[in-house]
Write a protein that holds these residues in place. Structure first.
Motif, mmCIF file in Angstrom:
data_model
loop_
_atom_site.group_PDB
_atom_site.id
_atom_site.type_symbol
_atom_site.label_atom_id
_atom_site.label_comp_id
_atom_site.label_asym_id
_atom_site.label_seq_id
_atom_site.Cartn_x
_atom_site.Cartn_y
_atom_site.Cartn_z
ATOM 1 N N VAL A 75 1.207 -1.606 0.545
ATOM 2 C CA VAL A 75 0.077 -0.208 -0.086
ATOM 3 C C VAL A 75 0.382 1.504 0.035
ATOM 4 C CG1 VAL A 75 -1.672 -1.109 1.373
ATOM 5 C CG2 VAL A 75 -0.190 -0.293 2.269
ATOM 6 N N LYS A 76 -0.178 2.486 -0.498
ATOM 7 C CA LYS A 76 0.834 3.328 -0.569
ATOM 8 C C LYS A 76 0.081 4.814 0.269
ATOM 9 C CE LYS A 76 3.168 7.108 -3.081
ATOM 10 N NZ LYS A 76 3.628 7.355 -1.701
ATOM 11 N N TYR A 77 0.928 5.566 1.178
ATOM 12 C CA TYR A 77 0.295 6.228 2.141
ATOM 13 C C TYR A 77 1.211 8.040 1.076
ATOM 14 C CZ TYR A 77 -1.631 3.017 5.605
ATOM 15 O OH TYR A 77 -2.497 2.141 5.822
ATOM 16 N N GLU A 78 0.434 8.405 1.656
ATOM 17 C CA GLU A 78 0.661 10.299 1.331
ATOM 18 C C GLU A 78 0.009 10.707 2.401
ATOM 19 O OE1 GLU A 78 -1.080 9.607 -2.690
ATOM 20 O OE2 GLU A 78 -3.075 10.367 -1.827
ATOM 21 N N VAL A 79 0.401 11.712 2.229
ATOM 22 C CA VAL A 79 0.790 12.746 3.151
ATOM 23 C C VAL A 79 -0.563 13.533 2.635
ATOM 24 C CG1 VAL A 79 1.000 15.680 4.229
ATOM 25 C CG2 VAL A 79 2.572 13.454 3.865
ATOM 26 N N LYS A 80 -1.808 14.115 3.054
ATOM 27 C CA LYS A 80 -2.946 14.650 3.146
ATOM 28 C C LYS A 80 -3.289 15.857 2.957
ATOM 29 C CE LYS A 80 -7.614 14.307 4.850
ATOM 30 N NZ LYS A 80 -8.071 13.754 6.025
ATOM 31 N N PRO A 81 -3.407 16.022 2.005
ATOM 32 C CA PRO A 81 -3.359 17.858 1.240
ATOM 33 C C PRO A 81 -4.360 18.551 2.393
ATOM 34 C CG PRO A 81 -4.037 15.929 -0.813
ATOM 35 C CD PRO A 81 -4.136 15.167 0.828
ATOM 36 N N LYS A 82 -3.859 19.437 2.426
ATOM 37 C CA LYS A 82 -4.716 20.042 3.423
ATOM 38 C C LYS A 82 -6.116 21.196 2.500
ATOM 39 C CE LYS A 82 -3.589 22.129 7.844
ATOM 40 N NZ LYS A 82 -2.428 21.563 8.438
ATOM 41 N N THR A 83 -6.969 20.259 3.092
ATOM 42 C CA THR A 83 -8.372 20.641 2.382
ATOM 43 C C THR A 83 -9.010 21.864 3.724
ATOM 44 O OG1 THR A 83 -9.703 19.197 3.471
ATOM 45 C CG2 THR A 83 -8.748 19.177 0.834
ATOM 46 N N GLU A 84 -8.264 21.649 5.426
ATOM 47 C CA GLU A 84 -9.638 22.069 5.920
ATOM 48 C C GLU A 84 -9.047 23.528 6.130
ATOM 49 O OE1 GLU A 84 -7.530 18.915 8.226
ATOM 50 O OE2 GLU A 84 -7.572 19.947 6.593
ATOM 51 N N LYS A 85 -9.613 24.923 6.488
ATOM 52 C CA LYS A 85 -8.930 26.403 6.245
ATOM 53 C C LYS A 85 -7.617 26.175 7.784
ATOM 54 C CE LYS A 85 -13.149 28.327 5.736
ATOM 55 N NZ LYS A 85 -14.473 28.331 6.475
#
Ligand SMILES: [Zn+2]
Length: 102
Positions: A91-101
């Motif tokens: 599996v590949k994990y990635e840094v969550k793109p910041k969506t919240e303010k």
């Protein structure tokens, strides 16, 4: 095995496995604390790897062997469990793109 995208420290097999078992809970890097979430493709891949052998076994192999329904179900759970043990390697994990303010 997955590395932290920020500081390149390794995630452990156990951490990733626990994440998959808890329905893809994000994993936090022990070194820098950055949260990593499973990629969409990996989620798809995990479901595929578990569902396909389960379906093949349940529909083709178990009836052929004359297994009872509870037996079939038990073996399917075992197959899913064994497959999940090797999933952390793929599996590949990635840094969550910041969506919240901010
Ligand atoms: Zn890190």
């Amino acid at each position: 095995m997955q590395k932290c995208e920020v500081c390149k420290s390794n995630f452990s097999w156990k951490e990733l496995l626990l994440s998959i078992w808890s329905s893809y809970k994000p994993v936090e890097c022990k070194n820098c604390g950055k949260k990593h979430t499973i990629s969409f493709a990996s989620k798809f891949f995990v479901s595929f790897l578990i569902i396909v052998p389960a379906v093949i076994f349940g529909l083709l192999i178990a009836p052929d062997m004359g297994l009872t329904k509870p037996m079939t179900f038990g073996i399917i759970v075992m197959i899913a469990f064994i497959i999940s043990l090797i999933l952390p390697f793929f599996v590949k994990y990635e840094v969550k793109p910041k969506t919240e303010k901010a």
